[in-house]
Each structure stands twice: as structure tokens, then as C-alpha cells.
Write an enzyme that holds these catalytic residues in place. Structure first.
Site, short mmCIF file in Angstrom:
data_model
loop_
_atom_site.label_atom_id
_atom_site.label_comp_id
_atom_site.label_asym_id
_atom_site.label_seq_id
_atom_site.Cartn_x
_atom_site.Cartn_y
_atom_site.Cartn_z
CB THR A 73 -9.45 53.46 1.76
OG1 THR A 73 -8.14 54.01 1.90
CG2 THR A 73 -10.48 54.56 1.77
CG ASN A 156 -0.41 56.75 8.84
OD1 ASN A 156 -1.15 56.74 9.82
ND2 ASN A 156 -0.45 57.70 7.94
CD GLN A 184 1.81 52.10 7.69
OE1 GLN A 184 2.85 51.45 7.59
NE2 GLN A 184 1.32 52.81 6.68
CB SER A 204 -3.59 48.32 2.62
OG SER A 204 -4.22 48.76 1.47
CG HIS A 206 -0.39 49.37 -1.19
ND1 HIS A 206 0.30 50.55 -1.05
CD2 HIS A 206 -1.63 49.60 -0.69
CE1 HIS A 206 -0.50 51.45 -0.51
NE2 HIS A 206 -1.67 50.91 -0.28
CB THR A 242 -15.99 39.92 -10.07
OG1 THR A 242 -17.31 39.90 -10.60
CG2 THR A 242 -15.22 38.69 -10.54
CB CYS A 330 -3.62 60.27 1.95
SG CYS A 330 -3.33 58.53 2.09
N1 PLP Z 1 -4.65 53.31 7.26
C1 PLP Z 1 -3.36 53.58 7.43
C2 PLP Z 1 -2.79 53.60 8.81
C3 PLP Z 1 -2.53 53.84 6.33
O1 PLP Z 1 -1.24 54.10 6.52
C4 PLP Z 1 -3.10 53.83 5.03
C5 PLP Z 1 -2.29 54.20 3.86
O2 PLP Z 1 -1.36 54.97 3.95
C6 PLP Z 1 -4.47 53.52 4.92
C7 PLP Z 1 -5.22 53.28 6.04
C8 PLP Z 1 -5.14 53.48 3.59
O3 PLP Z 1 -4.61 52.43 2.81
P1 PLP Z 1 -5.03 52.32 1.27
O4 PLP Z 1 -4.66 53.63 0.64
O5 PLP Z 1 -4.22 51.19 0.76
O6 PLP Z 1 -6.48 52.09 1.23
#
Ligand code: PLP
Length: 398
Positions: A73, A156, A184, A204, A206, A242, A330
Site C-alpha cells: 500500500t 488479487n 500477487q 508486499s 506477506h 528507520t 480489505c
Molecule cells: N495490491 C494488491 C493486488 C493486493 O492484493 C494487496 C493486498 O491484498 C495490496 C496491494 C496491498 O497490500 P498490503 O495490504 O500488504 O499493503
């Protein structure tokens, strides 16, 4: 509930044990600040440098082009808002209607601030029409000195892959700056920023077995951009704050694991996903697969069970230990149908019944069999209870 079958890996993934082990020393004895002048901090800075090299190798980028962030994000916002900050009102933005909110929301903010922002539609398979992108870039009204195109690599919710290599060619030909949200695709298909010349890219940790709270922001050398996070001189003054050293080290380990294991994993994930898809289509009537099935991530399956609600399906499966989702994580908490599924023009009888199964390297055929055993009775029961159906009244199903 004894068994957990986790098929929600596009929402987040399990931290790989190798990643966890790589991080542990940085929660203990290696706690120095990499920006410090002393040798103790310097010894930690070396690990950040090594991590940057590993992430660069993963993307075939230069280490100087890698900026560590807190999440995708932040990377998405840095690309979009940082470019707008550089060009001011002279910037036009082109994106798509099916982007993640981390792209759509900053673009809509720019629109509210008076920028010209265009959201390209997708077809019924969730695919982009490249002719529309070309047309938008060629419009005589495009008198703006700069255009930013922000188009995701893979969706996603549906796993649909956009032809980002062709998008990059078109952007180059028109002198547009290209950002791609590659969250993704990370660890699922190879990403090579020399072959696919995007200017900026977001990932990202995770989503591919690193922890939550660390992201990649790739910025090609020479890209015109102002930093989004202002403060100290970290990341060569391109992202203040940091460095999150343990997570950066973990992220690099996840990149290494993905780089070395991706080819085998793709074969495994495709086999699992295809068995799941075939099993569902055989055992459940009135089902449709959402999204382009030929250009799709190997781990993702989005299906609509007509006349019933995806939330009810996810809820009942959750009771059986099966984790799936009904849209992007989300957006959960809202019962609005997914903007992605709606943008594809999925019929109203199927929009609400869409669910996503997303797999990872840790899933097994036994788990697929378990889902294929438990899912059909859940669907049958919900259909019996539903006031809607092919032989029932659908006039109020909206
Ligand atoms: N972009 C895509 C395509 C995603 O699937 C996601 C999370 O589901 C994000 C951005 C945002 O990732 P994060 O919540 O780790 O910032």
C-alpha cells in the site's frame, strides 16, 4: 475444530520457517541502527545491503533501484502520489477499474484534486483491451506533459494476468511512466524488470511467505518522483524512516526461496488448483469460473455459485476449518459485491456468490480432496434454503 485448510493465500501467507530463522538474530543481538556511525550499527547495515542485493536479484534489478517500504500500500501510494507531487497538475493518470484499493484510492484522490484520471474497463473475462489503453494515450486531449499508467500485473481476486509486457511496450512508445502493482505475482511467476521494462513496481512481503509489514518499491533509475515519506535520510532520502531490519532480512530470504523454488511450485500449484476447479465444476451445478482461465496465476480460482451468497459459503466452510475469501480481504466487512466481479459484468445471479480459493506451497492434494468432500453439501444446503434459484423467483435477487 481440529483441521485447518488455509486456501486464502492471496490475503496473506504463512511465514516460511527459513524466513523466521533468518530474522531471529535481528530481534536479539543484532539490534543496531543501520544508519549509526559506529561499527555495531554498521554490522547491521551490511545485512540490509545484502538483503537489497537479494531482492534486486529476484527482480533482475539494480540494488540501487530497490526501496524498502512498510507494505505494498505504501509502495503504491509512493508511486502514484510521488509522481503527482513531481509533476503537479501536469500529470494525467490512467489506471483500471479492477485495481486494488491501494491504487484506486490514491488515483481517486488525485481526481478529486483536479487531475485527469481515467479508469479503463475490463471485458467479461477480466481482461484489458490494449487498444483502449493506446487510444487513451493517443488522445489529442492528452496535452499533459506527463502520463502515469498504473496497471496491476495480476488481479488479487481472479488471478487474471494482464499483458504487462505489452503494456510496457505501449507506454514506452508513448513516453508514459508505468507503475505496476505486482503484489500477487510475487513468488508465483518470474518478474524481470529488464525484460518487462516497468518504471515502478510494488510488492508486499506477506503475500509470499515473509511477514506482514514490509514491502518492495522498485524504482527504475532516472524515474521522476518525489519521496512520499519525508524525514530522515534513509534509503538515500527516497523513503524516510528507520529500516525495519528483521523484516527486510526476512523479505530477502522469502525472495531467495521464491527464486529457487518457483518453477517446481508453479507445477504443484497448477495441479492443485486445476483439480479443485474440475472437482467443483463436476460436483456443483450452476457454477461459473470468473476470469480468463488461460492467463491466470497458477494458485488462484474464483468461482461464482449462483443464487447464493459467497459470505454464507465462506462462513459454513470456516466452521469446517476451511479458510477462503469472498473478495479482497480489505473489502471484507462490507457486503457490497466485489468491484472486480462487477467490472467484469458477471450476471447479477452470480455476483454475490463469488468466492476465491488461493493456494500456496504449503497446501496438499489431501486438502483439495477435503474441500471437494465438504463443499458440495454446503452448496446444496444453501441452495435449498435460498428463496432464489433457476426454478425459483429471481426478480428480487439484486
Ligand atoms: N495490491 C494488491 C493486488 C493486493 O492484493 C494487496 C493486498 O491484498 C495490496 C496491494 C496491498 O497490500 P498490503 O495490504 O500488504 O499493503
Amino acid at each position: 475444530m481440529s483441521k485447518t485448510v488455509y486456501f486464502d493465500n492471496n490475503a496473506t501467507t504463512q511465514v516460511a520457517p527459513e524466513v523466521r530463522d533468518a530474522m531471529l538474530p535481528f530481534f536479539g543481538e543484532l539490534y543496531g541502527n543501520p544508519s549509526s556511525m559506529h561499527a555495531f550499527g554498521g554490522s547491521v547495515a551490511k545485512h540490509v545491503d545484502a538483503a537489497r542485493e537479494e531482492v534486486a536479484r529476484f527482480l533482475n534489478a539494480d540494488p540501487d533501484e530497490i526501496i524498502f517500504t512498510s507494505c505494498a500500500t505504501e509502495s503504491d501510494n509512493s508511486a502514484i502520489r510521488g509522481t503527482a507531487d513531481y509533476f503537479g497538475r501536469d500529470l494525467k493518470v490512467i489506471t483500471t477499474a479492477v485495481e486494488h484499493p491501494a491504487v484506486l484510492q490514491p488515483c481517486r484522490r488525485l481526481k478529486a484534486l483536479g487531475h485527469e484520471v481515467v479508469e479503463l474497463p475490463v471485458d467479461s473475462t477480466g481482461q484489458l483491451d490494449l487498444a483502449q489503453l493506446e487510444a487513451e494515450l493517443s488522445k489529442p486531449s492528452t496535452s499533459k506533459p506527463a502520463t502515469l499508467v498504473s496497471i496491476m500485473w495480476a488481479n488479487n481476486e481472479t488471478g487474471v494476468l494482464f499483458p504487462i509486457e505489452k503494456v510496457a511496450e505501449i507506454c514506452r512508445a508513448h513516453g508514459a511512466i508505468l507503475h505496476t502493482d505486482a503484489v500477487q505475482v510475487a513468488g508465483k511467476i518470474p518478474v524481470d524488470v529488464k525484460k518487462v521494462p516497468v518504471d515502478m513496481l510494488s510488492m508486499s512481503g506477506h503475500k509470499f511467505h515473509a511477514p506482514k509489514g514490509v514491502g518492495i518499491f522498485y524504482v527504475r533509475k532516472g524515474t521522476k518522483l518525489k519521496p512520499f515519506m519525508l524525514g530522515g535520510h534513509q534509503e538515500r532520502t527516497r523513503r524516510a524512516g528507520t529500516e525495519n531490519v528483521p523484516y527486510i532480512v526476512g523479505l530477502a530470504k522469502a525472495c531467495e526461496l521464491a527464486r529457487l523454488g518457483m518453477a517446481d511450485e508453479t507445477v504443484k500449484l497448477t495441479a492443485l488448483r486445476d483439480k479443485l476447479e474440475a472437482g467443483i465444476l463436476v460436483s456443483c451445478p450452476n457454477v461459473r469460473v470468473n476470469g480468463d482461465r488461460t492467463h491466470r496465476l497458477p494458485n488462484t480460482l474464483n468461482v461464482s455459485f449462483e443464487y447464493i451468497e459467497g459470505e454464507a459459503i465462506a462462513y459454513h466452510l470456516s466452521d469446517l476449518g476451511i479458510c477462503i475469501s469472498t473478495g479482497s480481504a480489505c473489502a471484507s466487512g462490507s457486503l457490497d459485491p466485489s468491484h472486480v466481479i462487477r467490472a467484469m459484468g458477471v450476471p447479477f445471479t452470480a455476483v454475490h456468490g463469488s468466492v476465491r480459493f488461493s493456494l500456496s506451497r504449503y497446501n496438499t492434494m489431501d486438502e483439495v480432496d477435503y474441500v471437494l468432500e465438504k463443499l458440495p453439501p454446503v452448496i446444496r444446503n444453501l441452495r435449498e434454503l435460498s428463496p432464489f434459484g433457476p426454478d425459483k423467483d429471481v426478480s428480487t435477487f439484486k
